[in-house]
Design an enzyme around this catalytic site. Structure first.
Site, PDB file in Angstrom:
ATOM      1  CE  LYS A  14      -1.467   2.468   3.195  1.00 33.38           C
ATOM      2  NZ  LYS A  14      -2.158   3.302   3.122  1.00 33.38           N
ATOM      3  CG  ASN A  15       2.299   2.602   3.768  1.00 34.92           C
ATOM      4  OD1 ASN A  15       1.668   2.929   3.541  1.00 34.92           O
ATOM      5  ND2 ASN A  15       3.180   2.124   4.667  1.00 34.92           N
TER       6      ASN A  15
ATOM      7  NE  ARG B  94       0.313   9.337   6.351  1.00 35.08           N
ATOM      8  CZ  ARG B  94       1.421   9.232   6.287  1.00 35.08           C
ATOM      9  NH1 ARG B  94       2.852   9.801   6.230  1.00 35.08           N
ATOM     10  NH2 ARG B  94       1.119   7.021   6.387  1.00 35.08           N
TER      11      ARG B  94
ATOM     12  CB  CYS C 128      -4.708   6.803  10.070  1.00 35.02           C
ATOM     13  SG  CYS C 128      -5.729   5.533   9.476  1.00 35.02           S
TER      14      CYS C 128
ATOM     15  NE  ARG D  66      -1.569  11.815   9.083  1.00 32.47           N
ATOM     16  CZ  ARG D  66      -1.329  10.668   9.385  1.00 32.47           C
ATOM     17  NH1 ARG D  66      -0.131  10.342   8.228  1.00 32.47           N
ATOM     18  NH2 ARG D  66      -1.825   9.406   9.982  1.00 32.47           N
ATOM     19  N   PRO D  67       3.140  16.971  10.304  1.00 31.50           N
ATOM     20  CG  PRO D  67       5.493  17.529  11.328  1.00 31.50           C
ATOM     21  CD  PRO D  67       3.926  16.531  11.233  1.00 31.50           C
ATOM     22  CB  ILE D  68       3.422  18.994   4.820  1.00 30.38           C
ATOM     23  CG1 ILE D  68       3.083  20.410   4.878  1.00 30.38           C
ATOM     24  CG2 ILE D  68       2.450  18.039   5.066  1.00 30.38           C
ATOM     25  CD1 ILE D  68       1.767  20.781   3.542  1.00 30.38           C
ATOM     26  CG  ASP D  69       8.698  20.972   9.046  1.00 27.37           C
ATOM     27  OD1 ASP D  69       7.906  19.901   8.741  1.00 27.37           O
ATOM     28  OD2 ASP D  69       9.433  21.054   9.216  1.00 27.37           O
ATOM     29  CD  GLN D  70      12.225  18.664   7.148  1.00 27.66           C
ATOM     30  OE1 GLN D  70      13.393  18.221   6.978  1.00 27.66           O
ATOM     31  NE2 GLN D  70      11.969  19.930   8.130  1.00 27.66           N
TER      32      GLN D  70
ATOM     33  CG  ASP E  85       2.169   1.859   9.549  1.00 26.68           C
ATOM     34  OD1 ASP E  85       1.597   2.350  10.138  1.00 26.68           O
ATOM     35  OD2 ASP E  85       2.099   1.893   8.261  1.00 26.68           O
TER      36      ASP E  85
ATOM     37  NE  ARG F  31      -6.840   5.049   4.284  1.00 28.56           N
ATOM     38  CZ  ARG F  31      -5.679   5.644   5.225  1.00 28.56           C
ATOM     39  NH1 ARG F  31      -5.892   5.345   6.928  1.00 28.56           N
ATOM     40  NH2 ARG F  31      -4.936   6.150   4.664  1.00 28.56           N
TER      41      ARG F  31
END
Length: 446
Positions: free
Chosen positions: A22-23, A93, A117, A122-126, A305, A397
């Protein structure tokens, strides 16, 4: 509403075949936006997240054809939009991979903040830091991320923290950037290697995936080809833990044993037998489970996970175990559901202290997120009596034919549809349960 009914006590025995990762696939499918020709993707898991991400590409103008249940062809030659549909993005996500892919294709992208989930910030700064290094201007307005540039240019990017999502997103944006992009302190998860291998199969030049330094030499275009997604490391680990919990004997096929080393080591420490083959592992247990301490870490550490499933296993092991969550802030939300089943667990921030008990007791519980849902299923398999699990949308999912695979191994589990009758008084009437066959289940998640 649907729910799973599980009568515990059966030992899992036999063979199970693991589906595609999945990932990996939720990043590989958006990566098809970078390809000028037709790409065929094999070993695609039949899960809800795949349905959502495919629908997103279709709405952008891609042509998607199912060759069979697990093979798709994607042709993005007529994609002319760079704005992802909000209603779909909020469902998962991994939709943020559209940012990197659309930037690589159009030098611009508009994508809403992703959903998925809920177990911590869940920062997206990177991600943003990487895009800006490549010459992208990023602005946020009313929950929408607007990213644009006149030209993507290569850069040297150091990740302040190890981030799987940011590593993949920067790779997607950089494959057609001018020059050589270097990502330092990159994440090393198997699905990052798989995404890089897919890109390379389409004509990209990505080296070092799987190490902490990835080098991407920009190319002018990616052409079509065929690629097969790797087996799902997390699904394999889930079945390994389920076999150990039930005291059964299961051969888990279509796996890459090296990806499972951290899980294998922990199971052996807990008095579980594991035997590795070229593309399979056998897991069985004849003695009592013993305590162990677990800390989740980025790969090659123990996967976050699989934290919920391993907590279920430790809850029926002798002694006191400590589990430390090293990735997410709030991944113990499911513990209250386990405690309803009798588990003796105390959570202090990112640490869970688990006193093992002999058996759990079946009762109604819910799946609070994808992996917690799998953990509740394992708990139901080993509990006395019947366990009812609701909120199955989370499980659907990320696990293909989860209950069917478990039934084949001897589990007593079935999915039912619950109709609730309402009366004029405003009080709900009795629930009526209706078993779901395979086709009606598939219809219900599409």
């Amino acid at each position: 509403m649907e729910k799973l009914l599980i009568t515990g006590g059966n030992k899992l025995t036999g063979e199970v075949t693991i589906s595609g990762a999945k990932n990996a696939v939720v990043a590989i499918i958006p990566a098809a936006l970078l390809v000028e020709g037709v790409c065929r993707i094999e070993n695609v898991p039949d899960i809800k997240d795949v349905t959502v991400i495919i629908d997103m590409l279709a709405q952008l103008g891609a042509r998607i054809e199912y060759i069979n249940k697990n093979t798709i062809e994607i042709d993005c030659s007529k994609v002319d939009r760079y704005t992802a549909p909000y209603e779909m993005v909020k469902k998962m996500r991994a939709s943020y991979y559209l940012l990197g892919a659309l930037l690589g294709r159009f030098n611009k992208a508009e994508v809403a903040f992703p959903g998925g989930c809920d177990f911590g910030v869940r920062p997206i700064d990177q991600h943003i830091k990487g895009f800006e290094a490549l010459g992208v201007k990023v602005e946020m307005d009313h929950g929408i991320i607007h990213a644009s540039t006149g030209k993507l240019t290569a850069a040297q990017i150091y990740m302040d923290v190890v981030s799987v999502g940011a590593t993949i997103n920067i790779m997607l944006a950089a494959v057609k950037a001018e020059g050589v992009t270097i990502i330092e302190n990159a994440a090393k998860e198997p699905h990052i290697v798989d995404v890089a291998n897919f890109l390379n199969a389409m004509g990209a030049n990505v080296k070092g995936a799987g190490t902490d330094v990835i080098k991407i030499k920009g190319v002018k275009k990616l052409t079509g080809g065929t690629y097969s997604v790797i087996p799902d490391q997390i699904e394999a680990g889930t079945f390994m833990i389920a076999a150990a919990a039930s005291g059964g004997d299961v051969l888990i096929k279509n796996v890459i044993p090296k990806h499972l080393e951290s899980i294998t080591a922990k199971l052996i420490e807990m008095n579980v037998s594991v035997e590795e083959y070229d593309d399979a592992v056998r897991v069985w247990r004849t003695g009592k489970l013993t305590k162990a301490n677990v800390k989740t870490l980025p790969y090659p550490g123990f996967p976050t996970d699989l934290q919920p499933p391993i907590v279920v296993l430790l809850s029926i092991a002798e002694g006191t175990s400590i589990v430390t969550e090293g990735v997410w802030d709030s991944r113990f939300q499911y513990v209250d559901e386990l405690k309803r089943m009798g588990a003796n667990i105390k959570v202090e921030g990112r640490i869970a202290i688990i006193e093992g008990i002999q058996r759990l007791s079946g009762c109604p519980v819910k799946a609070t997120d994808l992996r917690a849902g799998a953990a509740m299923v394992i708990a139901g398999l080993v509990a006395d009596g019947t366990t009812e699990i609701c909120d199955l949308k989370h499980i659907d999912r990320g696990y293909e034919n989860f209950e069917a695979k478990l039934v084949k191994l001897g589990a007593n589990i079935k999915r039912v549809k619950v109709h609730q009758r309402h009366f004029f008084s405003g009080f709900a009437g009795a629930n009526v349960e209706e078993p779901l066959d395979g086709q009606s289940r598939k219809d219900s998640i599409q």
